[in-house]
Enzyme design. Structure first.
Site, PDB file in Angstrom:
ATOM      1  N   ASP A  48     -48.280 -15.836 -13.638  1.00  0.00           N
ATOM      2  CA  ASP A  48     -49.587 -15.186 -13.704  1.00  0.00           C
ATOM      3  C   ASP A  48     -49.461 -13.724 -14.130  1.00  0.00           C
ATOM      4  OD1 ASP A  48     -50.898 -17.492 -12.869  1.00  0.00           O
ATOM      5  OD2 ASP A  48     -50.616 -16.976 -10.756  1.00  0.00           O
ATOM      6  N   ASP A  64     -30.600 -10.200 -20.844  1.00  0.00           N
ATOM      7  CA  ASP A  64     -29.444  -9.646 -21.568  1.00  0.00           C
ATOM      8  C   ASP A  64     -28.856 -10.682 -22.530  1.00  0.00           C
ATOM      9  OD1 ASP A  64     -27.656  -7.677 -22.318  1.00  0.00           O
ATOM     10  OD2 ASP A  64     -26.244  -8.085 -20.694  1.00  0.00           O
TER      11      ASP A  64
END
Length: 205
Positions: A72, A45
């Protein structure tokens, strides 16, 4: 924070940040975002009201979603309502997923707002024209001086300031590409902003 937020400084009638101070604040914000993303955490945000300024006008990020993710994984699905309209990346709006590149998108929009003094939710924008479209059109037509905050570019050192603003807004466009894969890594954004500051900011600022 003693000096409130970037939003307060951008839209206050009693306060003004010159081009050098705005760039310094955005470098601080980019560094903080890089630090956060490498924990690894997502902000989710980022916008001017969440860029807080301390007594020395050093920027700090606040009100982040603290969404952890694995490096990952390219992205993480979100079920909660994160982000703010106008600042959230397309993949969140369309798929409900966020990644470090989603934060980069929000940073790019915030960077544009910082130098144009136009919110992405301004009434002049809508389905046919976004803040990003407006900035891109100005860059394509070499009319950046028409979209940059009027207070930043006066007659003094006009060409140098326009060149600097153009470099910053071009970077903002690269941060806010529609495709997440095409956006810059925040670490590279930090280095590019520092280069612009060192090479293009008039020395008095």
């Amino acid at each position: 924070m003693l000096n409130d937020s970037l939003e307060k400084w951008l839209y206050s009638l009693d306060s003004f940040l010159d081009i050098g101070k705005r760039l310094g604040i955005m470098i601080d914000a980019a560094r903080a975002l890089d630090h956060l993303n490498h924990k690894p955490l997502l902000h989710t945000d980022l916008k001017p009201s969440n860029v807080l300024l301390d007594k020395d006008m050093v920027a700090h990020l606040s009100d982040f979603g603290i969404t952890s993710y694995s490096k990952d994984e390219e992205s993480v699905a979100q079920t909660s309502n994160l982000g703010t309209s106008g600042y959230s990346a397309p993949e969140y709006r369309l798929k409900g997923s966020v990644s470090a590149r989603s934060d980069v998108y929000s940073f790019g929009i915030t960077l544009m707002e910082t130098f144009t003094r136009k919110r992405p939710t301004d009434q002049m924008f809508g389905p046919e024209l976004s803040l990003r479209d407006w900035v891109k059109e100005a860059l394509d037509s070499s009319s950046v001086h028409q979209v940059v905050d009027a207070g930043l570019i006066g007659e003094e050192e006009f060409e140098a300031k326009v060149k600097c603003a153009s470099s910053i807004l071009e970077l903002a466009l690269k941060c806010s590409e529609e495709s997440a894969e095409e956006r810059m890594d925040i670490k590279d954004v930090v280095e590019k902003l520092k280069t612009i500051r060192d090479d293009q900011i008039p020395k008095k600022y």
